[in-house]
Design a protein around this motif. Structure first.
Motif, PDB file in Angstrom:
ATOM      1  N   GLN A 101      41.913 -18.640 -49.686  1.00 30.01           N
ATOM      2  CA  GLN A 101      43.496 -18.503 -49.617  1.00 30.01           C
ATOM      3  C   GLN A 101      44.082 -19.904 -50.298  1.00 30.01           C
ATOM      4  N   ILE A 102      43.513 -21.025 -50.237  1.00 32.50           N
ATOM      5  CA  ILE A 102      43.849 -22.172 -50.965  1.00 32.50           C
ATOM      6  C   ILE A 102      44.052 -21.599 -52.374  1.00 32.50           C
ATOM      7  N   ILE A 103      42.884 -21.275 -52.783  1.00 34.81           N
ATOM      8  CA  ILE A 103      42.723 -21.231 -54.309  1.00 34.81           C
ATOM      9  C   ILE A 103      43.778 -20.044 -54.759  1.00 34.81           C
ATOM     10  N   THR A 104      44.050 -18.952 -54.106  1.00 35.39           N
ATOM     11  CA  THR A 104      44.961 -17.957 -54.187  1.00 35.39           C
ATOM     12  C   THR A 104      46.360 -18.562 -54.151  1.00 35.39           C
ATOM     13  N   ASN A 105      46.457 -19.296 -53.268  1.00 35.22           N
ATOM     14  CA  ASN A 105      47.880 -19.875 -53.164  1.00 35.22           C
ATOM     15  C   ASN A 105      48.304 -20.664 -54.414  1.00 35.22           C
ATOM     16  N   TYR A 106      47.286 -21.565 -54.774  1.00 32.68           N
ATOM     17  CA  TYR A 106      47.572 -22.313 -55.882  1.00 32.68           C
ATOM     18  C   TYR A 106      47.740 -21.516 -57.333  1.00 32.68           C
ATOM     19  N   LEU A 107      46.687 -20.634 -57.327  1.00 26.98           N
ATOM     20  CA  LEU A 107      47.064 -19.703 -58.508  1.00 26.98           C
ATOM     21  C   LEU A 107      48.547 -19.050 -58.566  1.00 26.98           C
ATOM     22  N   ASN A 108      48.772 -18.498 -57.575  1.00 20.93           N
ATOM     23  CA  ASN A 108      50.143 -18.142 -57.467  1.00 20.93           C
ATOM     24  C   ASN A 108      51.504 -18.857 -57.660  1.00 20.93           C
ATOM     25  N   ASN A 109      50.998 -20.097 -57.239  1.00 21.02           N
ATOM     26  CA  ASN A 109      52.272 -20.834 -57.401  1.00 21.02           C
ATOM     27  C   ASN A 109      52.087 -21.776 -58.604  1.00 21.02           C
ATOM     28  N   ASN A 110      51.224 -21.727 -59.648  1.00 21.36           N
ATOM     29  CA  ASN A 110      51.058 -22.519 -60.809  1.00 21.36           C
ATOM     30  C   ASN A 110      51.130 -21.579 -61.905  1.00 21.36           C
TER      31      ASN A 110
END
Length: 110
Positions: A101-110
Motif C-alpha cells: 500500500q505504501i508503494i502503491t500510494n507513492y507511485l500514485n502520488n509521484n
C-alpha cells in the motif's frame, strides 16, 4: 504529500525518478513473491519458503519495514517453532499488504 520513511533509503540511493522506476518494476514482483511465499508456508514447504525469503531479503531492506525483514530472516532460517505459530502467517500477510500500500500510494502520488 510526504513520502513514507521506509522509502528514504531507496530515494537516497536512486533519487525520485529511479525510485519510481524501481518500485514500478518491483511491485508486481513483491506481490507474486508474497503469494508464492504464503502458499509455501501454508503447505509447510519450508525449503521453497526459505528460497523465496532469501530472494526477497536481497532487496527488502530498500523498501520494507524491520518487521518484514525479521520475518524473512525467520523464514530463511527455517525457525519452525515461530513459523508454525498461528499468528505468524496473518502478521506476515498484513506486513506485505502494508508495504504494498505504501508503494502503491507513492507511485500514485509521484
Amino acid at each position: 504529500m510526504k513520502t513514507h520513511p521506509i522509502l528514504n533509503t531507496l530515494l537516497g540511493t536512486l533519487g525520485e525518478e529511479g525510485t519510481q522506476r524501481f518500485l514500478s518494476f518491483a511491485l508486481p514482483q513483491i506481490r507474486q513473491s508474497r503469494q508464492e511465499l504464503l502458499a509455501s508456508l501454508r503447505q509447510q514447504d519450508w525449503e521453497a519458503a526459505a528460497t523465496i525469503a532469501h530472494r526477497l531479503k536481497a532487496t527488502a531492506h530498500l523498501y520494507s519495514t524491520n518487521a518484514l525483514q525479521d520475518s524473512l530472516k525467520t523464514i530463511h532460517n527455517k525457525e519452525l517453532t515461530t513459523l508454525s505459530h498461528p499468528p505468524f502467517l496473518p502478521a506476515l500477510e498484513a506486513e506485505f499488504q502494508y508495504i504494498e500500500q505504501i508503494i502503491t500510494n507513492y507511485l500514485n502520488n509521484n
